[in-house]
Write a protein that holds these residues in place. Structure first.
Motif, PDB file in Angstrom:
ATOM      1  N   ASN A 102       5.567 -38.342  25.846  1.00  0.00           N
ATOM      2  CA  ASN A 102       6.104 -39.536  26.506  1.00  0.00           C
ATOM      3  C   ASN A 102       5.584 -40.858  25.970  1.00  0.00           C
ATOM      4  N   GLY A 103       4.431 -40.837  25.316  1.00  0.00           N
ATOM      5  CA  GLY A 103       3.762 -42.096  24.994  1.00  0.00           C
ATOM      6  C   GLY A 103       4.131 -42.654  23.632  1.00  0.00           C
ATOM      7  N   TYR A 104       3.509 -43.784  23.315  1.00  0.00           N
ATOM      8  CA  TYR A 104       3.758 -44.415  22.019  1.00  0.00           C
ATOM      9  C   TYR A 104       3.196 -43.581  20.864  1.00  0.00           C
ATOM     10  N   GLY A 105       2.098 -42.880  21.092  1.00  0.00           N
ATOM     11  CA  GLY A 105       1.502 -42.073  20.027  1.00  0.00           C
ATOM     12  C   GLY A 105       2.469 -41.014  19.509  1.00  0.00           C
ATOM     13  N   GLY A 154       6.092 -53.759  24.391  1.00  0.00           N
ATOM     14  CA  GLY A 154       6.616 -53.973  25.743  1.00  0.00           C
ATOM     15  C   GLY A 154       6.340 -52.754  26.602  1.00  0.00           C
ATOM     16  N   PRO A 155       6.725 -52.836  27.874  1.00  0.00           N
ATOM     17  CA  PRO A 155       6.371 -51.776  28.818  1.00  0.00           C
ATOM     18  C   PRO A 155       7.154 -50.473  28.597  1.00  0.00           C
ATOM     19  N   LEU A 156       6.421 -49.355  28.720  1.00  0.00           N
ATOM     20  CA  LEU A 156       6.982 -48.009  28.571  1.00  0.00           C
ATOM     21  C   LEU A 156       6.396 -47.127  29.675  1.00  0.00           C
ATOM     22  N   GLY A 157       7.210 -46.333  30.282  1.00  0.00           N
ATOM     23  CA  GLY A 157       6.749 -45.476  31.381  1.00  0.00           C
ATOM     24  C   GLY A 157       5.978 -44.257  30.912  1.00  0.00           C
ATOM     25  N   SER A 158       4.892 -44.478  30.175  1.00  0.00           N
ATOM     26  CA  SER A 158       4.052 -43.375  29.681  1.00  0.00           C
ATOM     27  C   SER A 158       3.158 -42.879  30.809  1.00  0.00           C
ATOM     28  N   ARG A 159       2.433 -41.806  30.510  1.00  0.00           N
ATOM     29  CA  ARG A 159       1.494 -41.284  31.494  1.00  0.00           C
ATOM     30  C   ARG A 159       0.437 -42.338  31.849  1.00  0.00           C
ATOM     31  N   ALA A 160      -0.130 -42.983  30.810  1.00  0.00           N
ATOM     32  CA  ALA A 160      -1.176 -43.989  31.043  1.00  0.00           C
ATOM     33  C   ALA A 160      -0.624 -45.157  31.861  1.00  0.00           C
ATOM     34  N   ALA A 161       0.596 -45.590  31.529  1.00  0.00           N
ATOM     35  CA  ALA A 161       1.169 -46.748  32.222  1.00  0.00           C
ATOM     36  C   ALA A 161       1.467 -46.412  33.683  1.00  0.00           C
ATOM     37  N   SER A 192      -2.918 -50.225  15.726  1.00  0.00           N
ATOM     38  CA  SER A 192      -3.276 -49.953  17.117  1.00  0.00           C
ATOM     39  C   SER A 192      -2.193 -50.539  18.007  1.00  0.00           C
ATOM     40  N   LEU A 193      -2.315 -50.276  19.303  1.00  0.00           N
ATOM     41  CA  LEU A 193      -1.324 -50.749  20.274  1.00  0.00           C
ATOM     42  C   LEU A 193      -1.985 -51.709  21.244  1.00  0.00           C
ATOM     43  N   THR A 194      -1.372 -52.871  21.425  1.00  0.00           N
ATOM     44  CA  THR A 194      -1.947 -53.821  22.365  1.00  0.00           C
ATOM     45  C   THR A 194      -0.875 -54.276  23.353  1.00  0.00           C
ATOM     46  N   TYR A 195      -1.265 -55.163  24.260  1.00  0.00           N
ATOM     47  CA  TYR A 195      -0.357 -55.593  25.319  1.00  0.00           C
ATOM     48  C   TYR A 195      -0.582 -57.067  25.606  1.00  0.00           C
ATOM     49  N   HIS A 246      -4.329 -45.763  16.229  1.00  0.00           N
ATOM     50  CA  HIS A 246      -5.097 -45.771  17.481  1.00  0.00           C
ATOM     51  C   HIS A 246      -4.100 -46.059  18.592  1.00  0.00           C
ATOM     52  N   SER A 247      -3.797 -45.029  19.389  1.00  0.00           N
ATOM     53  CA  SER A 247      -2.832 -45.207  20.469  1.00  0.00           C
ATOM     54  C   SER A 247      -3.461 -44.718  21.765  1.00  0.00           C
ATOM     55  N   LEU A 248      -4.596 -45.297  22.087  1.00  0.00           N
ATOM     56  CA  LEU A 248      -5.300 -44.837  23.284  1.00  0.00           C
ATOM     57  C   LEU A 248      -5.957 -46.004  23.991  1.00  0.00           C
ATOM     58  N   ALA A 249      -6.089 -45.828  25.285  1.00  0.00           N
ATOM     59  CA  ALA A 249      -6.715 -46.838  26.122  1.00  0.00           C
ATOM     60  C   ALA A 249      -7.133 -46.162  27.408  1.00  0.00           C
ATOM     61  N   ALA A 259     -10.035 -56.139  27.195  1.00  0.00           N
ATOM     62  CA  ALA A 259     -10.116 -55.128  26.136  1.00  0.00           C
ATOM     63  C   ALA A 259      -9.029 -55.366  25.092  1.00  0.00           C
ATOM     64  N   LYS A 260      -7.828 -55.730  25.541  1.00  0.00           N
ATOM     65  CA  LYS A 260      -6.740 -55.980  24.584  1.00  0.00           C
ATOM     66  C   LYS A 260      -6.989 -57.268  23.789  1.00  0.00           C
ATOM     67  N   ALA A 261      -7.597 -58.274  24.444  1.00  0.00           N
ATOM     68  CA  ALA A 261      -7.941 -59.499  23.710  1.00  0.00           C
ATOM     69  C   ALA A 261      -8.958 -59.179  22.619  1.00  0.00           C
ATOM     70  N   LEU A 297     -10.693 -34.868  20.674  1.00  0.00           N
ATOM     71  CA  LEU A 297     -11.348 -36.153  20.410  1.00  0.00           C
ATOM     72  C   LEU A 297     -11.716 -36.831  21.713  1.00  0.00           C
ATOM     73  N   ASP A 298     -12.909 -37.360  21.785  1.00  0.00           N
ATOM     74  CA  ASP A 298     -13.211 -38.326  22.833  1.00  0.00           C
ATOM     75  C   ASP A 298     -13.772 -39.562  22.161  1.00  0.00           C
ATOM     76  N   ALA A 299     -12.956 -40.591  22.112  1.00  0.00           N
ATOM     77  CA  ALA A 299     -13.267 -41.784  21.331  1.00  0.00           C
ATOM     78  C   ALA A 299     -14.277 -42.702  21.999  1.00  0.00           C
ATOM     79  N   VAL A 300     -14.841 -42.326  23.147  1.00  0.00           N
ATOM     80  CA  VAL A 300     -15.931 -43.135  23.696  1.00  0.00           C
ATOM     81  C   VAL A 300     -17.296 -42.637  23.222  1.00  0.00           C
TER      82      VAL A 300
HETATM   83  P1  NAI Z   1      -0.342 -42.426  26.694  1.00  0.00           P
HETATM   84  O1  NAI Z   1      -0.827 -41.862  27.982  1.00  0.00           O
HETATM   85  O2  NAI Z   1       0.724 -41.695  25.965  1.00  0.00           O
HETATM   86  O3  NAI Z   1      -1.530 -42.636  25.646  1.00  0.00           O
HETATM   87  C1  NAI Z   1      -2.848 -42.918  25.976  1.00  0.00           C
HETATM   88  C2  NAI Z   1      -3.678 -41.780  25.414  1.00  0.00           C
HETATM   89  O4  NAI Z   1      -5.049 -42.119  25.397  1.00  0.00           O
HETATM   90  C3  NAI Z   1      -3.558 -40.496  26.228  1.00  0.00           C
HETATM   91  O5  NAI Z   1      -3.110 -39.450  25.386  1.00  0.00           O
HETATM   92  C4  NAI Z   1      -4.995 -40.243  26.667  1.00  0.00           C
HETATM   93  O6  NAI Z   1      -5.281 -38.860  26.728  1.00  0.00           O
HETATM   94  C5  NAI Z   1      -5.762 -40.942  25.565  1.00  0.00           C
HETATM   95  N1  NAI Z   1      -7.163 -41.259  25.860  1.00  0.00           N
HETATM   96  C6  NAI Z   1      -7.679 -41.896  26.939  1.00  0.00           C
HETATM   97  N2  NAI Z   1      -9.010 -41.997  26.823  1.00  0.00           N
HETATM   98  C7  NAI Z   1      -9.351 -41.428  25.638  1.00  0.00           C
HETATM   99  C8  NAI Z   1     -10.584 -41.213  24.956  1.00  0.00           C
HETATM  100  N3  NAI Z   1     -11.747 -41.604  25.478  1.00  0.00           N
HETATM  101  N4  NAI Z   1     -10.565 -40.586  23.752  1.00  0.00           N
HETATM  102  C9  NAI Z   1      -9.398 -40.175  23.215  1.00  0.00           C
HETATM  103  N5  NAI Z   1      -8.200 -40.344  23.817  1.00  0.00           N
HETATM  104  C10 NAI Z   1      -8.188 -40.961  25.027  1.00  0.00           C
HETATM  105  O7  NAI Z   1       0.099 -43.915  27.051  1.00  0.00           O
HETATM  106  P2  NAI Z   1       0.660 -45.129  26.178  1.00  0.00           P
HETATM  107  O8  NAI Z   1       1.100 -46.124  27.187  1.00  0.00           O
HETATM  108  O9  NAI Z   1       1.618 -44.672  25.164  1.00  0.00           O
HETATM  109  O10 NAI Z   1      -0.646 -45.712  25.477  1.00  0.00           O
HETATM  110  C11 NAI Z   1      -0.839 -45.796  24.075  1.00  0.00           C
HETATM  111  C12 NAI Z   1      -1.298 -47.202  23.716  1.00  0.00           C
HETATM  112  O11 NAI Z   1      -0.215 -48.107  23.952  1.00  0.00           O
HETATM  113  C13 NAI Z   1      -2.470 -47.711  24.546  1.00  0.00           C
HETATM  114  O12 NAI Z   1      -3.334 -48.456  23.722  1.00  0.00           O
HETATM  115  C14 NAI Z   1      -1.793 -48.636  25.538  1.00  0.00           C
HETATM  116  O13 NAI Z   1      -2.658 -49.612  26.053  1.00  0.00           O
HETATM  117  C15 NAI Z   1      -0.726 -49.226  24.639  1.00  0.00           C
HETATM  118  N6  NAI Z   1       0.357 -49.952  25.322  1.00  0.00           N
HETATM  119  C16 NAI Z   1       1.108 -49.333  26.282  1.00  0.00           C
HETATM  120  C17 NAI Z   1       2.117 -50.020  26.926  1.00  0.00           C
HETATM  121  C18 NAI Z   1       2.942 -49.346  27.986  1.00  0.00           C
HETATM  122  O14 NAI Z   1       3.664 -50.029  28.721  1.00  0.00           O
HETATM  123  N7  NAI Z   1       2.918 -48.030  28.083  1.00  0.00           N
HETATM  124  C19 NAI Z   1       2.426 -51.438  26.613  1.00  0.00           C
HETATM  125  C20 NAI Z   1       1.603 -51.979  25.544  1.00  0.00           C
HETATM  126  C21 NAI Z   1       0.607 -51.252  24.948  1.00  0.00           C
END
Ligand code: NAI
Length: 286
Positions: free
Chosen positions: A14-17, A218-225, A169-172, A119-122, A189-191, A72-75
């Motif tokens: 579902n996500g951007y990654g 822009g906004p996407l209904g991903s799991r994180a969002a 990477s992905l920012t907002y 880098h597509s994580l937050a 964090a995004k800044a 992976l745990d990127a922290v």
């Molecule tokens: P997503 O849920 O598909 O991706 C976020 C991923 O980060 C998840 O797979 C999660 O398991 C992973 N993650 C969280 N903590 C982690 C860690 N410590 N180590 C490794 N992986 C970790 O959601 P989405 O929204 O596609 O997010 C991808 C990027 O896009 C993020 O940086 C998000 O901030 C950015 N973004 C998303 C927007 C949105 O509306 N969905 C808008 C603008 C940016």
């Protein structure tokens, strides 16, 4: 030779990654992904059971292949950083070599080099708190998972990146304009991520001829969002107010990432590229 990409932050379709992986695969890249340890099991099971089959279809009808999934745990940068409670956690104990340093080493042993790092994580544990109500711990956790994680990935992968390579990477836009609800230090964090994009573009450009860009999506209904809580409202707001009144597709972000990673973007580095139907340009929408 085709290019090889490592995409950190894919745990479902579902996500951007995921969309970025597909666009890179469609352009001929070999795909490696890094999946957050706690999400690894369900992601691999879903992959194996064919749950994502429909969404692995590429425009030419072929299927995206993920060559390897890395936990992976990127922290955590290296094993010394991992606290005992995490080490003892069942989900973590079941995998190994998931700190950033170890993942880079494993990729090096498996494949030698990569060309593209995504880098597509937050993560912001207090994202639902306003900034004014964010704790120090929550703020630092947001920056650690969402900003420093990119520095760490680049630090460890740069030595195995081929010259001419690219990172994304992905920012907002909450980094530069106030978006009530995007709390917990996630706006901060995004800044940081956008500022670091400029500095790291200089450093990685000089050091390894690597380009560093970020996509302000822009906004996407991903799991994180969805975890943030108001994503449907954001999508609706964007639809109503953006210059282009259409749904924003994850694939549009994926295609931009493929462009930025390609030689077509060979002079673009240090940039924040908006992929948001133009919403960022609006002052007052009528
Ligand atoms: P997503 O849920 O598909 O991706 C976020 C991923 O980060 C998840 O797979 C999660 O398991 C992973 N993650 C969280 N903590 C982690 C860690 N410590 N180590 C490794 N992986 C970790 O959601 P989405 O929204 O596609 O997010 C991808 C990027 O896009 C993020 O940086 C998000 O901030 C950015 N973004 C998303 C927007 C949105 O509306 N969905 C808008 C603008 C940016």
């Amino acid at each position: 030779r085709g290019k090889r990409a490592f995409i950190a932050g894919v745990a479902d379709d579902n996500g951007y990654g995921w969309a970025i992986a597909k666009s890179l695969a469609a352009a001929g890249a070999e795909i490696l992904v890094g999946t957050w340890v706690p999400a690894l099991n369900i992601f691999e099971t879903s992959l194996r059971r064919g749950k994502f089959d429909e969404s692995t279809k590429l425009p030419d009808g072929s299927l995206m292949e993920i060559t390897k999934v890395y936990p992976l745990d990127a922290v955590f940068d290296s094993p010394e950083d991992v606290p005992d409670d995490v080490k003892a956690n069942k989900r973590y104990a079941g995998s190994s070599n998931w700190t950033v340093k170890e993942v880079a080493e494993t990729v090096k042993n498996d494949f030698g080099t990569i060309d593209i790092l995504v880098h597509s994580l937050a993560n912001g544990p207090e994202v639902k708190n306003s900034l004014l109500e964010t704790s120090r711990k929550g703020y630092l956790a947001a920056v650690s998972a969402s900003s420093y994680s990119f520095i760490s990935l680049l630090q460890h992968f740069l030595p195995i990146m081929n010259p001419g390579g690219a990172t994304i990477s992905l920012t907002y836009i909450a980094s530069e304009r106030t978006i009530p609800g995007y709390g917990g230090g996630m706006s901060s964090a995004k800044a940081a991520l956008e500022s670091d994009t400029r500095v790291l573009a200089y450093e990685a450009g000089r050091k390894g001829k690597i380009r560093v860009n970020t996509i302000s999506a822009g906004p996407l209904g991903s799991r994180a969002a969805k975890a943030i809580g108001f994503i449907e409202k954001m999508i609706e707001y964007s639809y109503v107010n953006a210059p282009l009144q259409k749904e924003l597709l994850a694939d549009e972000v994926g295609n931009t990432a493929a462009f930025l990673a390609s030689p077509l973007a060979s002079a673009i580095t240090g940039s924040t590229i908006y992929v948001d139907n133009g919403l960022n340009t609006m002052g007052l929408a009528l």
